[in-house]
Design a protein around this motif. Structure first.
Motif, PDB file in Angstrom:
ATOM      1  N   UNK A  88       0.821  -1.217   0.000  1.00 37.76           N
ATOM      2  CA  UNK A  88       0.000   0.000   0.000  1.00 37.76           C
ATOM      3  C   UNK A  88       0.854   1.266   0.000  1.00 37.76           C
ATOM      4  N   UNK A  89       1.914   1.258   0.817  1.00 38.28           N
ATOM      5  CA  UNK A  89       2.721   2.477   0.959  1.00 38.28           C
ATOM      6  C   UNK A  89       4.117   2.087   1.423  1.00 38.28           C
ATOM      7  N   UNK A  90       4.992   1.851   0.458  1.00 41.37           N
ATOM      8  CA  UNK A  90       6.350   1.400   0.755  1.00 41.37           C
ATOM      9  C   UNK A  90       7.114   2.421   1.595  1.00 41.37           C
ATOM     10  N   UNK A  91       7.011   3.700   1.234  1.00 41.25           N
ATOM     11  CA  UNK A  91       7.824   4.728   1.890  1.00 41.25           C
ATOM     12  C   UNK A  91       7.523   4.846   3.383  1.00 41.25           C
ATOM     13  N   UNK A  92       6.240   4.714   3.755  1.00 38.71           N
ATOM     14  CA  UNK A  92       5.881   4.826   5.168  1.00 38.71           C
ATOM     15  C   UNK A  92       6.522   3.718   5.993  1.00 38.71           C
ATOM     16  N   UNK A  93       6.547   2.502   5.434  1.00 38.09           N
ATOM     17  CA  UNK A  93       7.191   1.390   6.135  1.00 38.09           C
ATOM     18  C   UNK A  93       8.693   1.618   6.234  1.00 38.09           C
ATOM     19  N   UNK A  94       9.306   2.050   5.138  1.00 41.10           N
ATOM     20  CA  UNK A  94      10.750   2.266   5.150  1.00 41.10           C
ATOM     21  C   UNK A  94      11.122   3.427   6.066  1.00 41.10           C
ATOM     22  N   UNK A  95      10.192   4.356   6.258  1.00 43.52           N
ATOM     23  CA  UNK A  95      10.453   5.447   7.194  1.00 43.52           C
ATOM     24  C   UNK A  95      10.701   4.949   8.601  1.00 43.52           C
ATOM     25  N   UNK A 139      13.336  14.266   4.395  1.00 46.55           N
ATOM     26  CA  UNK A 139      12.910  13.483   3.230  1.00 46.55           C
ATOM     27  C   UNK A 139      11.964  12.380   3.687  1.00 46.55           C
ATOM     28  N   UNK A 140      10.751  12.372   3.120  1.00 50.62           N
ATOM     29  CA  UNK A 140       9.737  11.378   3.483  1.00 50.62           C
ATOM     30  C   UNK A 140       9.710  10.192   2.535  1.00 50.62           C
ATOM     31  N   UNK A 145      22.636  18.874   1.857  1.00 53.15           N
ATOM     32  CA  UNK A 145      22.271  17.889   2.859  1.00 53.15           C
ATOM     33  C   UNK A 145      22.927  18.276   4.179  1.00 53.15           C
ATOM     34  N   UNK A 146      22.230  17.999   5.269  1.00 55.83           N
ATOM     35  CA  UNK A 146      22.809  18.195   6.596  1.00 55.83           C
ATOM     36  C   UNK A 146      23.041  16.822   7.204  1.00 55.83           C
ATOM     37  N   UNK A 147      24.221  16.615   7.734  1.00 57.31           N
ATOM     38  CA  UNK A 147      24.531  15.342   8.376  1.00 57.31           C
ATOM     39  C   UNK A 147      23.859  15.333   9.747  1.00 57.31           C
ATOM     40  N   UNK A 148      22.631  14.800   9.791  1.00 61.39           N
ATOM     41  CA  UNK A 148      21.877  14.815  11.050  1.00 61.39           C
ATOM     42  C   UNK A 148      22.543  13.984  12.132  1.00 61.39           C
ATOM     43  N   UNK A 149      23.366  13.011  11.734  1.00 59.22           N
ATOM     44  CA  UNK A 149      24.065  12.226  12.755  1.00 59.22           C
ATOM     45  C   UNK A 149      25.119  13.064  13.465  1.00 59.22           C
ATOM     46  N   UNK A 150      25.701  14.032  12.752  1.00 56.56           N
ATOM     47  CA  UNK A 150      26.715  14.893  13.367  1.00 56.56           C
ATOM     48  C   UNK A 150      26.117  15.734  14.486  1.00 56.56           C
ATOM     49  N   UNK A 151      24.869  16.153  14.287  1.00 54.37           N
ATOM     50  CA  UNK A 151      24.194  16.985  15.291  1.00 54.37           C
ATOM     51  C   UNK A 151      23.252  16.179  16.175  1.00 54.37           C
ATOM     52  N   UNK A 152      23.320  14.838  16.022  1.00 52.00           N
ATOM     53  CA  UNK A 152      22.480  13.939  16.830  1.00 52.00           C
ATOM     54  C   UNK A 152      21.001  14.324  16.734  1.00 52.00           C
ATOM     55  N   UNK A 153      20.596  14.635  15.512  1.00 52.57           N
ATOM     56  CA  UNK A 153      19.206  15.017  15.251  1.00 52.57           C
ATOM     57  C   UNK A 153      18.440  13.799  14.754  1.00 52.57           C
ATOM     58  N   UNK A 154      17.449  13.373  15.515  1.00 47.55           N
ATOM     59  CA  UNK A 154      16.695  12.155  15.208  1.00 47.55           C
ATOM     60  C   UNK A 154      15.492  12.486  14.336  1.00 47.55           C
ATOM     61  N   UNK A 155      15.536  12.059  13.066  1.00 50.49           N
ATOM     62  CA  UNK A 155      14.428  12.352  12.148  1.00 50.49           C
ATOM     63  C   UNK A 155      13.314  11.308  12.233  1.00 50.49           C
ATOM     64  N   UNK A 156      13.509  10.247  13.032  1.00 52.59           N
ATOM     65  CA  UNK A 156      12.498   9.183  13.090  1.00 52.59           C
ATOM     66  C   UNK A 156      11.175   9.671  13.654  1.00 52.59           C
TER      67      UNK A 156
END
Length: 517
Positions: free
Chosen positions: A249-256, A452-453, A502-513
């Motif tokens: 139904x929605x691949x991207x939502x699962x991969x998110x 990015x969604x 792009x911003x390296x979110x891991x460098x700033x410990x920013x959790x996009x989950x």
């Protein structure tokens, strides 16, 4: 397909730019936590009630109803019920994989999904639509209720039988609601309940539930292997089948959901993430739906060999000794042996064996196990090696707390295309996660910050994914920022938005989950 392009600014520009972005990401992190204090307290108390209920049920299954081990969850539940029940009883309600506290949707974080899924499963087995506790409930009532919950068999007893058992014990402070009665009530008052909820929210809730159920299954089966117990794959099969259905139904939502990064739950999260990524890649490779479920189940238990490694080694934060590394490198072989010896499984499926044995072997056989005789790497093994590497490198581990950003991992993997990884499958994998991968943090030409969604629909628009704007041009957080399709053009034919870096979110410990759960 081109590799993701570096968006790093020049040295002259980088310091002020990165300082601004660090400040901006910090503001977003703090801003997203803002909200109504009362609502936050309700969510916190509601989740604690779920946790204690789950603990009470599990403890009762082991110790019965009179053991002192029940004291703490019972007393904590009483405190929570009395706190939440002012002029009305407290109701925990289940509908279409949504949990409610009263009429309020009980939203939970990624780390809370396993507990929530456990309660959802328990209520579903009894076909309970709601549990209501009045302020007059006592310690004895909770103990008797929990004992009935685990001693009666929902396979042979009905919800009415459960209700009758409570009535015989004169327990009127705990009510069990039938889902059919709840639906009838909603039809009469016109509320419609979750049936009329936003389909996207419904899909997200079901995805979270399936993810949690799969993680719980991994935990249960891994512990069973350690204990030498009998294995029941029913929960895992059900969870994987749900994931396959939702993926269609929605691949991207699962991969998110694979953006979940919790090193304390790494083993469980990693196994589920590899299953999700493998299913998505196999789907792109043309697997029939029934075979996707088989592959997903194999991927879910690809690391079963780690159950033979002592926990103090597996969770060691420092450097491994040579003997410890040898044990770690041997886990693919041990995985096949462990799965083959389980009493709950017969005729070990070839895909499950391949998933365990080959996922670290590499396309050019530069990995492990090392073999003296010729070996043809299976398609399952080639798929698993890509999914396993991508998730492992983008995750924090006990022995490596700092993950790599998704774009850096893809660049690294492309450097090994045709060597460690199957080149064709790797290109299909990028189509799944996107050349600007799902979960990436980006700055747009409008200076807005976005996450990015999902990848763009067309390959020609690979660098123009669907994003969610989370901060305006001044860095002010947006709690409900709009989704933006970067392929959209204005009246003059120019793109409305573009990614400038792009911003390296891991460098700033920013959790996009947080934007996917």
């Amino acid at each position: 397909m081109n590799e993701p392009k570096s968006q790093t600014p020049t040295d002259e520009q980088s310091q002020p730019l990165l300082t601004h972005e660090k400040s901006l990401t910090q503001k977003i992190g703090h801003g997203s936590e803002a909200g109504d204090i009362l609502d936050q307290q309700m969510v916190m108390l509601g989740f604690q009630l779920i946790v204690q209920l789950n603990t009470l049920i599990k403890t009762s299954r082991i110790h019965g109803r009179t053991n002192a081990a029940l004291d703490k969850p019972v007393e904590t539940m009483l405190t929570l019920i009395h706190t939440l029940a002012h002029d009305h009883p407290v109701t925990v309600r289940l509908q279409d994989d949504f949990l409610f506290l009263g009429d309020n949707h009980l939203k939970v974080s990624a780390q809370q999904m396993v507990v929530v899924s456990s309660i959802i499963d328990a209520m579903s087995k009894w076909k309970i639509g709601g549990l209501t506790f009045s302020s007059a409930v006592t310690s004895q009532h909770l103990r008797e209720f929990a004992y009935l919950f685990v001693s009666l068999d929902p396979a042979t007893k009905t919800l009415d039988d459960f209700r009758q058992a409570l009535k015989q014990l004169t327990i009127a402070t705990i009510e069990l609601e039938d889902p059919r009665e709840l639906r009838l009530k909603e039809e009469m008052d016109g509320s419609g309940g979750v049936a009329n909820a936003d389909p996207k929210l419904t899909h997200k809730a079901k995805s979270k539930a399936a993810y949690g159920q799969a993680g719980a299954a991994v935990g249960t089966l891994t512990q069973s292997v350690r204990d030498g117990g009998t294995i029941n794959f029913k929960q895992a099969k059900r969870a994987i089948q749900n994931i396959v259905d939702l993926m269609m139904q929605d691949e991207a939502s699962l991969l998110g959901l694979t953006t979940l990064r919790c090193h304390d739950q790494y083993t469980h999260n990693h196994s589920v993430n590899v299953a999700l990524l493998s299913i998505a890649l196999a789907n792109r490779a043309g697997y029939p739906k029934v075979e996707l479920a088989d592959l997903g189940l194999a991927a879910l238990f690809h690391d079963m060999g780690k159950s033979t490694i002592p926990l103090d080694v597996l969770n060691k934060p420092g450097e491994f000794t040579e003997d410890e590394w040898a044990a770690m490198r041997n886990h693919p072989t041990e995985g096949v042996l462990s799965l083959a010896q389980l009493r709950g499984i017969t005729n070990l499926p070839a895909r499950m064996a391949a998933a365990s044995f080959e996922h670290h072997m590499n396309l050019d056989y530069s990995g492990y196990p090392k073999l003296k005789t010729p070996w043809k790497l299976s398609l399952t093994g080639r798929i698993l090696s890509i999914a396993d590497c991508y998730d492992a490198m983008t995750s924090s581990r006990v022995y490596r707390r700092e993950p790599m950003s998704p774009s850096k991992v893809l660049s690294m993997m492309f450097g090994k295309s045709g060597k460690s990884f199957d080149a064709t499958l790797l290109k299909l994998f990028v189509n799944c996660v996107g050349i600007v991968p799902i979960g990436s943090l980006v700055v747009l030409n409008t200076e807005e910050l976005a996450v990015v969604l999902k990848p763009a629909m067309e390959k020609t628009d690979a660098e123009r994914p669907l994003v969610k704007i989370i901060a305006d041009a001044h860095g002010n957080p947006l709690d409900n920022g709009p989704e933006c399709d970067l392929t959209e053009k204005d009246d003059t034919g120019d793109y409305r938005h573009s990614i400038i870096r792009l911003i390296d979110n891991t460098e700033y410990k920013f959790d996009t989950s947080r934007y996917f759960v």
